[in-house]
Design a protein around this motif. Structure first.
Motif, short mmCIF file in Angstrom:
data_model
loop_
_atom_site.label_atom_id
_atom_site.label_comp_id
_atom_site.label_asym_id
_atom_site.label_seq_id
_atom_site.Cartn_x
_atom_site.Cartn_y
_atom_site.Cartn_z
N GLN A 63 11.20 -1.44 -5.10
CA GLN A 63 12.57 -1.96 -5.10
C GLN A 63 12.79 -3.06 -6.14
O GLN A 63 13.94 -3.40 -6.43
N ARG A 64 11.73 -3.57 -6.71
CA ARG A 64 11.91 -4.54 -7.80
C ARG A 64 12.47 -3.88 -9.04
O ARG A 64 13.00 -4.56 -9.93
N ARG A 65 12.36 -2.54 -9.12
CA ARG A 65 12.90 -1.80 -10.27
C ARG A 65 14.06 -0.88 -9.89
O ARG A 65 14.84 -0.49 -10.76
N HIS A 66 14.15 -0.50 -8.63
CA HIS A 66 15.17 0.47 -8.21
C HIS A 66 16.04 -0.14 -7.12
O HIS A 66 15.57 -0.46 -6.02
N GLN A 67 17.32 -0.26 -7.41
CA GLN A 67 18.24 -0.86 -6.45
C GLN A 67 18.41 0.02 -5.23
O GLN A 67 18.40 -0.45 -4.10
N ASP A 68 18.58 1.31 -5.46
CA ASP A 68 18.76 2.27 -4.37
C ASP A 68 17.55 3.18 -4.30
O ASP A 68 16.94 3.52 -5.32
N LEU A 69 17.22 3.60 -3.09
CA LEU A 69 16.03 4.41 -2.89
C LEU A 69 16.22 5.26 -1.65
O LEU A 69 16.74 4.80 -0.63
N ALA A 70 15.81 6.52 -1.74
CA ALA A 70 15.73 7.39 -0.57
C ALA A 70 14.28 7.54 -0.17
O ALA A 70 13.37 7.35 -0.99
N VAL A 71 14.03 7.87 1.08
CA VAL A 71 12.68 8.03 1.61
C VAL A 71 12.54 9.43 2.19
O VAL A 71 13.37 9.85 3.01
N ALA A 73 7.94 7.38 -6.81
CA ALA A 73 6.70 6.88 -6.23
C ALA A 73 6.30 7.80 -5.09
O ALA A 73 7.14 8.42 -4.44
N ALA A 74 5.00 7.89 -4.86
CA ALA A 74 4.48 8.70 -3.76
C ALA A 74 3.34 7.94 -3.09
O ALA A 74 2.71 7.05 -3.70
N TYR A 75 3.09 8.32 -1.85
CA TYR A 75 2.13 7.58 -1.03
C TYR A 75 1.43 8.58 -0.12
O TYR A 75 2.08 9.39 0.55
N ALA A 115 8.61 -2.23 -1.17
CA ALA A 115 9.05 -3.54 -1.68
C ALA A 115 8.75 -3.65 -3.17
O ALA A 115 9.57 -4.18 -3.94
N GLY A 116 7.58 -3.16 -3.60
CA GLY A 116 7.26 -3.19 -5.02
C GLY A 116 8.17 -2.30 -5.84
O GLY A 116 8.64 -2.69 -6.92
N ARG A 156 -2.52 -11.04 9.10
CA ARG A 156 -3.57 -10.58 8.20
C ARG A 156 -3.09 -9.41 7.36
O ARG A 156 -3.34 -9.33 6.15
N MET A 157 -2.36 -8.47 7.99
CA MET A 157 -1.80 -7.34 7.25
C MET A 157 -0.85 -7.82 6.16
O MET A 157 -0.82 -7.28 5.05
N ASN A 158 -0.07 -8.85 6.48
CA ASN A 158 0.92 -9.30 5.52
C ASN A 158 0.27 -9.80 4.23
O ASN A 158 0.78 -9.60 3.14
N ARG A 159 -0.90 -10.43 4.36
CA ARG A 159 -1.62 -10.90 3.18
C ARG A 159 -2.04 -9.69 2.31
O ARG A 159 -1.95 -9.72 1.09
N LEU A 160 -2.50 -8.62 2.95
CA LEU A 160 -2.84 -7.40 2.24
C LEU A 160 -1.61 -6.78 1.57
O LEU A 160 -1.66 -6.33 0.42
N HIS A 161 -0.50 -6.78 2.29
CA HIS A 161 0.72 -6.18 1.75
C HIS A 161 1.27 -6.95 0.56
O HIS A 161 1.83 -6.36 -0.37
N GLN A 162 1.11 -8.26 0.58
CA GLN A 162 1.54 -9.05 -0.58
C GLN A 162 0.79 -8.62 -1.84
O GLN A 162 1.38 -8.43 -2.90
N ALA A 163 -0.53 -8.45 -1.70
CA ALA A 163 -1.33 -8.03 -2.85
C ALA A 163 -0.95 -6.63 -3.32
O ALA A 163 -0.85 -6.37 -4.53
N ALA A 164 -0.72 -5.72 -2.38
CA ALA A 164 -0.37 -4.35 -2.74
C ALA A 164 1.00 -4.28 -3.42
O ALA A 164 1.18 -3.55 -4.40
N ALA A 165 1.96 -5.02 -2.92
CA ALA A 165 3.31 -4.99 -3.50
C ALA A 165 3.29 -5.45 -4.95
O ALA A 165 3.98 -4.87 -5.80
N ASP A 166 2.49 -6.45 -5.26
CA ASP A 166 2.41 -6.94 -6.64
C ASP A 166 1.83 -5.88 -7.58
O ASP A 166 2.29 -5.73 -8.71
N VAL A 167 0.82 -5.14 -7.10
CA VAL A 167 0.23 -4.10 -7.94
C VAL A 167 1.21 -2.94 -8.12
O VAL A 167 1.38 -2.43 -9.24
N VAL A 168 1.86 -2.51 -7.05
CA VAL A 168 2.81 -1.41 -7.15
C VAL A 168 3.95 -1.76 -8.10
O VAL A 168 4.41 -0.93 -8.89
N ALA A 169 4.41 -3.00 -8.05
CA ALA A 169 5.53 -3.42 -8.89
C ALA A 169 5.22 -3.30 -10.37
O ALA A 169 6.13 -3.16 -11.20
N GLN A 170 3.94 -3.36 -10.74
CA GLN A 170 3.55 -3.30 -12.14
C GLN A 170 3.32 -1.87 -12.64
O GLN A 170 3.12 -1.66 -13.83
#
Length: 269
Positions: free
Chosen positions: A84-92, A230-232, A81-82, A48-62
């Protein structure tokens, strides 16, 4: 390091759920994109979470520069994940009272919310049926600040990892970032990193810790010295408190430290 304090406007995104549970009272700022929870199937929480995450990743990517207000930490996998569609490398940079470094193999409680950082570093294969094309973040690109409340096995896992652990202190965090070099940063904050006495209604208060003012200083310092793309903000309050005036004030202060000014929608009804 370069001054990034004017790194651009934020694109506000709201993901109003905790794990697989919708939070109708979750506060939504004016101008924010609210990810509407899709219909969820019956079955395991992770599915169920994965379905939510799919929707969120698409919005973040835009979004050009997403600032996500969420009710939990695991949706971070969607945010990253969203991004990373624009940034190859990322620190957290992860500020949290907890390590969020449990895995299904070592967790004492089974709580998926306690695995969020482990998800980002590739330690939970098979937990979700869709990996979202999430590329694991190397341990050496992760800075974990505070993490004062750890389970024993989680503490061991962090000790044997290469995650950089620092106190919730502006100088310590920015020094760790300096060691990483000029790499885009995903900045993650769970509100429970703040001293529990300053967080009425929090889901998982963790007792004495850094003050809200100190955390504001940390966020401002990170944004001033790193390329924060990005921030969260994990707004992990109990559902009956997430819309309280005190809650909104805390969110206001934290997002203002990131350079965002919020105006709130009036609650429905």
């Amino acid at each position: 390091m370069t001054d990034h304090s004017t790194g651009g406007a934020w694109d506000l995104i709201v993901t109003p759920w905790h794990l697989d549970e919708h939070i109708p009272a979750f506060p939504v700022p004016v101008g924010a994109t609210e990810v509407i929870p899709p219909a969820l199937p019956e079955g395991p929480v992770a599915a169920r979470m994965n379905r939510l995450h799919q929707a969120a990743a698409d919005v973040v990517a835009q979004a050009a520069r997403p600032l996500v207000l969420s009710g939990d930490c695991p949706t971070a996998r969607a945010a990253v994940a969203g991004i990373q569609r624009r940034h190859q490398d990322l620190a957290v940079v992860w500020l949290d009272a907890h390590g969020d470094f449990n895995t299904p193999a070592i967790t004492a409680s089974g709580y998926i919310g306690g695995m969020a950082l482990a998800m980002l570093t590739g330690r939970t294969p098979g937990l979700f049926d869709d990996p979202l094309d999430l590329r694991p973040i190397p341990d050496t690109s992760v800075v974990l600040a505070d993490a004062r409340d750890l389970d024993p096995a989680e503490d061991d896992a962090l000790t044997t990892s290469q995650v950089r652990r620092v106190p919730a202190d502006p100088a310590a965090i920015t020094a760790a970032l300096g060691d990483l070099g000029p790499i885009p940063v995903y900045l993650h904050l769970d509100i429970d990193v703040v001293d529990g006495a300053q967080l009425p209604g929090a889901r998982f208060p963790s007792g004495p810790g850094p003050s809200l003012n100190r955390i504001e200083e940390c966020l401002a310092a990170i944004c001033a010295t790193a390329d924060v793309v990005a921030a969260y903000l994990a707004c992990a309050w109990l559902p009956e408190h997430v819309g309280d005036p005190a809650t909104r004030d805390t969110i206001d202060r934290l997002t203002r430290a990131l350079g965002a000014e919020l105006t709130w929608r009036e609650p429905a009804g």
